[in-house]
Scaffold this motif. Structure first.
Motif, PDB file in Angstrom:
ATOM      1  N   PRO A   1      -7.001  -8.259   2.740  1.00  8.87           N
ATOM      2  CA  PRO A   1      -7.314  -6.709   2.271  1.00  8.87           C
ATOM      3  C   PRO A   1      -8.252  -6.061   3.350  1.00  8.87           C
ATOM      4  O   PRO A   1      -8.809  -6.367   4.189  1.00  8.87           O
ATOM      5  N   GLY A   2      -7.522  -4.740   3.175  1.00 13.47           N
ATOM      6  CA  GLY A   2      -7.936  -3.922   4.535  1.00 13.47           C
ATOM      7  C   GLY A   2      -9.425  -3.489   4.326  1.00 13.47           C
ATOM      8  O   GLY A   2     -10.185  -2.991   5.337  1.00 13.47           O
ATOM      9  N   ASP A   3     -10.239  -3.589   3.294  1.00 15.12           N
ATOM     10  CA  ASP A   3     -11.375  -3.331   3.086  1.00 15.12           C
ATOM     11  C   ASP A   3     -12.387  -4.630   3.072  1.00 15.12           C
ATOM     12  O   ASP A   3     -13.653  -4.586   2.818  1.00 15.12           O
ATOM     13  N   ARG A   4     -11.771  -5.697   3.738  1.00 11.29           N
ATOM     14  CA  ARG A   4     -12.539  -6.865   4.029  1.00 11.29           C
ATOM     15  C   ARG A   4     -12.422  -7.331   5.516  1.00 11.29           C
ATOM     16  O   ARG A   4     -11.730  -8.233   6.089  1.00 11.29           O
TER      17      ARG A   4
ATOM     18  N   ASP B   1      -3.579  -5.179   4.293  1.00 16.04           N
ATOM     19  CA  ASP B   1      -3.141  -4.319   3.201  1.00 16.04           C
ATOM     20  C   ASP B   1      -4.056  -3.105   2.953  1.00 16.04           C
ATOM     21  O   ASP B   1      -5.256  -3.353   3.089  1.00 16.04           O
ATOM     22  N   LEU B   2      -3.254  -1.886   3.053  1.00 18.10           N
ATOM     23  CA  LEU B   2      -3.996  -0.779   2.775  1.00 18.10           C
ATOM     24  C   LEU B   2      -3.623  -0.273   1.285  1.00 18.10           C
ATOM     25  O   LEU B   2      -4.048   0.792   1.077  1.00 18.10           O
ATOM     26  N   GLU B   3      -2.967  -0.941   0.604  1.00 17.41           N
ATOM     27  CA  GLU B   3      -2.307  -0.645  -0.835  1.00 17.41           C
ATOM     28  C   GLU B   3      -3.152  -1.375  -1.841  1.00 17.41           C
ATOM     29  O   GLU B   3      -4.529  -1.334  -2.096  1.00 17.41           O
ATOM     30  N   ASP B   4      -2.423  -2.008  -2.628  1.00 17.96           N
ATOM     31  CA  ASP B   4      -2.984  -2.861  -3.527  1.00 17.96           C
ATOM     32  C   ASP B   4      -4.269  -3.541  -3.633  1.00 17.96           C
ATOM     33  O   ASP B   4      -5.031  -3.761  -4.614  1.00 17.96           O
ATOM     34  N   ALA B   5      -4.324  -4.285  -2.417  1.00 19.69           N
ATOM     35  CA  ALA B   5      -5.457  -5.219  -2.263  1.00 19.69           C
ATOM     36  C   ALA B   5      -6.823  -4.647  -2.069  1.00 19.69           C
ATOM     37  O   ALA B   5      -7.735  -5.261  -2.114  1.00 19.69           O
ATOM     38  N   VAL B   6      -6.928  -3.043  -1.843  1.00 16.72           N
ATOM     39  CA  VAL B   6      -7.888  -2.436  -1.653  1.00 16.72           C
ATOM     40  C   VAL B   6      -8.477  -1.920  -2.798  1.00 16.72           C
ATOM     41  O   VAL B   6      -7.977  -1.391  -3.723  1.00 16.72           O
ATOM     42  N   ALA B   7      -9.880  -2.047  -2.911  1.00 13.18           N
ATOM     43  CA  ALA B   7     -10.709  -1.848  -3.984  1.00 13.18           C
ATOM     44  C   ALA B   7     -10.686  -0.370  -4.173  1.00 13.18           C
ATOM     45  O   ALA B   7     -10.603   0.722  -3.241  1.00 13.18           O
ATOM     46  N   PRO B   8     -10.651   0.144  -5.365  1.00 12.54           N
ATOM     47  CA  PRO B   8     -10.540   1.725  -5.730  1.00 12.54           C
ATOM     48  C   PRO B   8     -11.496   2.586  -4.950  1.00 12.54           C
ATOM     49  O   PRO B   8     -12.896   1.933  -5.049  1.00 12.54           O
ATOM     50  N   GLY B   9     -11.328   3.426  -4.246  1.00 12.49           N
ATOM     51  CA  GLY B   9     -12.460   4.244  -3.529  1.00 12.49           C
ATOM     52  C   GLY B   9     -12.488   3.719  -1.990  1.00 12.49           C
ATOM     53  O   GLY B   9     -13.421   4.555  -1.354  1.00 12.49           O
ATOM     54  N   ALA B  10     -11.984   2.765  -1.485  1.00 16.62           N
ATOM     55  CA  ALA B  10     -12.056   2.225  -0.377  1.00 16.62           C
ATOM     56  C   ALA B  10     -11.166   2.609   0.369  1.00 16.62           C
ATOM     57  O   ALA B  10     -11.182   1.726   1.806  1.00 16.62           O
ATOM     58  N   THR B  11     -10.104   3.053   0.279  1.00 18.44           N
ATOM     59  CA  THR B  11      -8.880   3.539   1.074  1.00 18.44           C
ATOM     60  C   THR B  11      -9.347   4.050   2.368  1.00 18.44           C
ATOM     61  O   THR B  11      -8.830   3.426   3.553  1.00 18.44           O
ATOM     62  N   VAL B  12     -10.106   5.012   2.347  1.00 16.17           N
ATOM     63  CA  VAL B  12     -10.588   5.833   3.611  1.00 16.17           C
ATOM     64  C   VAL B  12     -11.211   4.687   4.605  1.00 16.17           C
ATOM     65  O   VAL B  12     -11.031   4.515   5.697  1.00 16.17           O
ATOM     66  N   SER B  13     -12.243   4.130   4.190  1.00 16.51           N
ATOM     67  CA  SER B  13     -12.850   2.841   4.867  1.00 16.51           C
ATOM     68  C   SER B  13     -11.962   1.747   5.368  1.00 16.51           C
ATOM     69  O   SER B  13     -12.142   1.496   6.545  1.00 16.51           O
ATOM     70  N   ALA B  14     -11.036   1.367   4.436  1.00 18.00           N
ATOM     71  CA  ALA B  14      -9.986   0.240   4.977  1.00 18.00           C
ATOM     72  C   ALA B  14      -9.116   0.825   6.091  1.00 18.00           C
ATOM     73  O   ALA B  14      -8.991   0.030   6.952  1.00 18.00           O
ATOM     74  N   ARG B  15      -8.764   2.105   6.113  1.00 18.92           N
ATOM     75  CA  ARG B  15      -8.014   2.651   7.209  1.00 18.92           C
ATOM     76  C   ARG B  15      -9.046   2.644   8.414  1.00 18.92           C
ATOM     77  O   ARG B  15      -8.189   2.502   9.283  1.00 18.92           O
ATOM     78  N   ARG B  16      -9.941   2.917   8.438  1.00 10.16           N
ATOM     79  CA  ARG B  16     -11.054   3.020   9.398  1.00 10.16           C
ATOM     80  C   ARG B  16     -10.971   1.604   9.998  1.00 10.16           C
ATOM     81  O   ARG B  16     -11.270   1.210  11.231  1.00 10.16           O
ATOM     82  N   ASN B  17     -11.233   0.450   9.234  1.00 12.19           N
ATOM     83  CA  ASN B  17     -11.155  -1.019   9.641  1.00 12.19           C
ATOM     84  C   ASN B  17      -9.945  -1.263  10.239  1.00 12.19           C
ATOM     85  O   ASN B  17     -10.264  -1.808  11.324  1.00 12.19           O
ATOM     86  N   VAL B  18      -8.774  -0.877   9.797  1.00 11.62           N
ATOM     87  CA  VAL B  18      -7.489  -1.147  10.597  1.00 11.62           C
ATOM     88  C   VAL B  18      -7.585  -0.514  12.001  1.00 11.62           C
ATOM     89  O   VAL B  18      -7.107  -1.328  12.932  1.00 11.62           O
ATOM     90  N   VAL B  19      -8.108   0.666  11.975  1.00  9.15           N
ATOM     91  CA  VAL B  19      -7.744   1.373  13.344  1.00  9.15           C
ATOM     92  C   VAL B  19      -8.841   0.499  14.561  1.00  9.15           C
ATOM     93  O   VAL B  19      -8.505   0.438  15.516  1.00  9.15           O
ATOM     94  N   ALA B  20     -10.133   0.149  13.896  1.00  9.08           N
ATOM     95  CA  ALA B  20     -11.133  -0.577  14.704  1.00  9.08           C
ATOM     96  C   ALA B  20     -10.509  -1.972  15.200  1.00  9.08           C
ATOM     97  O   ALA B  20     -10.451  -2.411  16.184  1.00  9.08           O
ATOM     98  N   ALA B  21      -9.600  -2.657  14.089  1.00  8.57           N
ATOM     99  CA  ALA B  21      -9.412  -3.806  14.681  1.00  8.57           C
ATOM    100  C   ALA B  21      -8.025  -3.827  15.359  1.00  8.57           C
ATOM    101  O   ALA B  21      -7.991  -4.743  16.109  1.00  8.57           O
TER     102      ALA B  21
END
Length: 291
Positions: free
Chosen positions: A19-22, A40-60
């Motif tokens: 999951p992108g939010d983990r 994953d930036l889609e189904d596995a991401v908790a509702p409301g966490a899309t933006v922070s998940a995207r930032r996580n991907v960029v950092a990683a």
């Protein structure tokens, strides 16, 4: 794990979602035996966490020097469907990563791929070496599977099609049972072959503790012509490998077949001909790749 740009797509067997939010799980996933990791930036991401998940991907996946010394990991990223607002934001963020030297972006998994145009939008946004994996999860996507496969088959970075059984069964109003989805699976295998792609990726098993069930699912997928399988937990990886690897009996059979190659003969009461020789060679090749 085989994650470099030189990795052979056809030899990549297991693709592990994280999951992108983990973000604390990214490095752990990368260090497993998975051939490839999909953040994953889609189904596995908790509702409301899309933006922070995207930032996580960029950092990683950023190629810039890391102050924490952890280094850049390499991964695919599943983006949201092309008909969502999040899709454009996902692509914009990943394009910024892709232009950096030493970045870790290896491919894009397109959720709910339903037409060649959507896949082309992804393909045109990235350099040729970035793989694109269209995920077929709906009736419309299945109807267009051959066109989708053909539209990207000639590009350097194309990997293969993938199947999302749970979403697909929901879309057509069916129970997600093998017998209900056999037609869809066969169509993806045929479309991949016609487009000269590697065998498609099987949908992930929802079983985590029952690894025998995961291995059976992987073996069925192999028998249908799939070339690999998605995973949602590291515990599934050994079972996927075992399910796709030729059994000891298959290896012995293949060796016996090739002993009579070049002449007429019988093995186990069966006439040996060219298709059997080809199958035997493929079994021994798989045994070497997946040992």
């Amino acid at each position: 794990m085989r994650m470099g740009p030189e990795a052979d797509s056809a030899a990549s067997l297991s693709y592990l979602f994280v999951p992108g939010d983990r973000p604390e799980r990214f490095r752990k996933a990368y260090d497993t035996s998975a051939d490839r990791v999909i953040i994953d930036l889609e189904d596995a991401v908790a509702p409301g966490a899309t933006v922070s998940a995207r930032r996580n991907v960029v950092a990683a996946l950023s190629g810039v020097d890391r102050l924490d010394g952890a280094g850049t990991i390499a991964a695919y990223v599943r983006v949201n469907g092309a008909d969502t607002k999040a899709f454009a934001d996902d692509i914009e963020a990943l394009r910024a990563i892709a232009i950096e030297p030493r970045n870790g972006l290896r491919g894009i998994v397109l959720a709910k791929a339903e037409c060649p145009a959507a896949v082309s939008r992804v393909r045109e946004a990235f350099a040729a070496e970035i793989a694109v994996v269209p995920l077929i999860e709906s009736a419309l996507g299945l109807i267009h599977a051959l066109e989708i496969a053909q539209s990207v088959a000639q590009t350097e970075g194309i990997d293969r099609l993938a199947f999302g059984a749970v979403d697909f069964s929901l879309d057509i109003g069916a129970e997600p049972l093998d017998e209900n989805l056999d037609y869809a699976r066969s169509q993806l295998v045929i479309a991949s072959r016609v487009a000269n792609l590697a065998g498609p990726l099987e949908s992930p098993s929802l079983e985590i503790d029952d690894t025998d069930a995961v291995e059976r699912a992987a073996r069925r997928a192999k028998g249908r012509g799939f070339g690999g399988m998605l995973a949602i937990h590291p515990a599934q990886l050994p079972a996927i490998k075992a399910g796709f690897a030729p059994s000891a009996g298959e290896v012995d059979w293949a060796k016996a077949i090739l002993k009579v190659e070049g002449g007429a003969g019988r093995v186990d009461g069966r006439l040996v001909d060219r298709p059997l020789f080809e199958r035997a060679r493929r079994i021994l090749k798989d045994a070497r790749v997946w040992k």
